[in-house]
Design a protein around this motif. Structure first.
Motif: not given
Length: 406
Positions: A58-65, A80-82, A106-110
Motif C-alpha cells: 500500500w503506497r500513497f504518492r503524496t503531494l505537498v499542496v 491504490p485504485f483511485g 478521503y475518497t473511496m474508489p469504485l
C-alpha cells in the motif's frame, strides 16, 4: 467522501509540531507507516512529492499542496485504485504551546460501491485511528528527544538508521538535558582505545569516576549542582557508557585503573586535580593516588570503594561471574526494558527506585545492552559469588575508617 477533524492542545511550540508534518521519520512514525521514500524535495516546500508506504504494497504518492511554516501544512495522497486523502494541519500558538486542528477528507474508489463500503464498514474506523495517530504525534513532539523507530530499528528525525551507540547517545542527551545545564561531551583517546568525557561548569576542575557497571552520565544529578562552583568532568571508564569496548580478562585492574586515570588527566591537561569516585571508581582513584600522589590534590570516596572489605558481592552481581549463568543473564540484558532496569537496581544501590526518571531508565537500559559483554569480563576478573578475589582487596593502610580495616 468521508470527512473528520481531530484537535489537540500540545505542550510544544508550533515549530516543534510543524516538524511532525515535514520531517520524514516523524511523518512515518506518527502515521504508523513503514517508510517515507523517494522525496523530490523538502517536505515543507509546496510541490514536493514523496511516497508514503503504509503496509506491504500500500503506497500513497503524496503531494505537498500548501506549506506556511509553522502555521499550515496541506497534503494530498493518491493511493491504490483511485483512493485519495487530503490532510490539512492548522497550528495556532497559545502561551508557548500549540493548538492543532487536523482536517482529513478521503475518497473511496469504485464509485457507488466504494461509497457503500465506506458507509457500511469504514466510516466509523478513521476516527479512532486518527485519534491514536494524533496521540502518537503529541507524544513525539512534546516528549524528551523521542527515539523513533522504522521497521523495528531506531532512526533519527532525518530518517537515518541509528546504531546502538546512537541510541545510547540520544538517551544520554535526554537524561543530561534534564539534570545538567550547559553540559558538553567529547571523545578522548587513550592507549587502549577512546572514551567519552562529559563536562559542565567552570572553575577548579573536579574529576568524577563512576563505579563498575556504571556510566559517566550517572553523575548527572550531582554534576548539575556542583557545576555552579566547579568545572566538573565525568569520564566513561573503558567499556562503559560510550567508551570503546574493552575486555578485562587477564587485566590487573589496580594498575590498569591508575594508568587509565593518569592518561585521562594528561589528555585533559590536569597536572593536579581533585577526584571524587565511587565503588570500582573509588578503587581506581586510590590506585591513581598511590601511583601518582603528586597529581591527586584531594580524594573523595563516595561510599565504600570496591575492595575495601572482604564482603560478599551482591548476588545480582556475583552470579555474572559464572560463565553459563552470566551468559544467560547477558542475553536477558540485551533484551532488557526500563522497568527491568528499575527492578535490577532496586535494593542493590537504589533505595527508592520509583523515583528514577524515565530518561535515566531508558539511558541505563540502552547502555547495559551496549556494554554487558564488557561488564561480564570485568566481574569475572575481580570476583565471584564468594566475594572479591584477594588480589583486588585494598591495602588497609589506605583506609581511614576503622570498621573497614579487616
Amino acid at each position: 467522501m468521508g470527512r473528520y477533524r481531530v484537535t489537540r492542545h500540545i505542550g510544544a511550540t508550533p515549530e516543534q509540531v510543524f516538524r511532525a508534518f515535514t520531517a520524514p521519520a516523524l511523518v512515518a512514525d506518527w502515521l504508523d507507516a513503514t517508510a517515507v521514500e523517494d522525496p523530490t524535495g523538502p517536505l515543507d516546500v509546496p510541490g514536493s512529492q514523496y511516497t508514503l508506504i503504509i503496509r506491504g504494497p500500500w503506497r500513497f504518492r503524496t503531494l505537498v499542496v500548501r506549506s506556511e511554516p509553522p502555521w499550515l501544512h496541506e497534503t494530498v495522497l493518491k493511493g491504490p485504485f483511485g483512493t485519495s486523502v487530503r490532510m490539512v494541519a492548522t497550528l495556532s500558538p497559545r502561551d508557548g504551546s500549540t493548538d492543532l486542528d487536523l482536517l482529513t477528507e478521503y475518497t473511496m474508489p469504485l464509485g457507488p460501491l466504494g461509497r457503500w463500503i465506506d458507509r457500511r464498514w469504514i466510516d466509523r474506523e478513521p476516527r479512532p485511528t486518527a485519534n491514536r495517530e494524533v496521540d502518537r504525534l503529541v507524544t513525539l513532539v512534546s516528549g524528551p528527544r523521542p527515539l523513533l523507530r522504522h521497521r523495528g530499528k531506531a532512526v533519527g528525525p532525518d530518517g537515518r538508521a541509528l546504531g546502538l551507540d546512537d541510541e545510547v547517545g540520544q538517551a544520554q542527551a535526554a537524561f543530561l538535558d534534564r539534570e545538567v545545564a550547559g553540559w558538553s561531551s567529547r571523545r578522548v583517546r587513550w592507549s587502549g582505545g577512546d572514551t567519552q568525557v562529559i563536562e559542565a561548569g567552570a572553575g577548579e576542575p573536579l574529576l568524577l569516576v563512576h563505579g563498575g557497571m556504571g556510566n559517566a552520565a550517572d553523575w548527572a544529578p550531582l554534576m548539575g549542582r556542583l557545576a555552579v562552583m566547579r568545572r566538573v568532568i565525568a569520564v566513561d571508564r573503558p567499556g562503559h557508557g560510550l567508551a570503546s569496548t574493552f575486555d578485562y580478562g587477564g587485566v590487573d585492574i589496580w594498575h590498569h585503573g591508575a594508568a587509565f586515570l593518569a592518561e585521562m588527566a594528561d589528555a585533559l591537561g590536569l597536572e593536579t586535580v581533585d577526584v571524587a569516585a565511587c565503588s570500582m571508581g573509588g578503587a581506581w582513584a586510590i590506585a591513581l593516588a598511590e601511583a601518582h600522589p603528586e597529581r591527586v590534590r584531594h580524594l573523595v570516596l563516595v561510599g565504600a570503594p570496591a575492595g575495601s572489605q572482604q564482603a560478599m558481592i551482591p548476588l545480582k552481581i556475583g552470579v555474572l561471574a559464572w560463565p553459563v549463568v552470566g551468559s544467560l543473564i547477558g542475553a536477558m540484558v540485551r533484551r532488557g526494558s526500563p522497568e527491568g532496569t528499575r527492578s535490577f537496581w532496586k535494593g542493590l544501590i537504589v533505595a527508592h527506585p520509583e523515583r528514577l526518571s524515565e530518561e535515566l531508565l531508558r539511558f541505563e537500559t540502552l547502555a547495559a545492552r551496549r556494554n554487558v559483554g564488557t561488564w561480564l569480563s570485568l566481574v569475572r576478573s575481580f570476583g565471584s559469588v564468594r566475594g572479591l578475589r584477594r588480589r583486588f582487596l585494598i591495602d588497609p593502610r589506605y583506609l581511614v575508617e576503622p570498621h573497614l580495616r579487616r
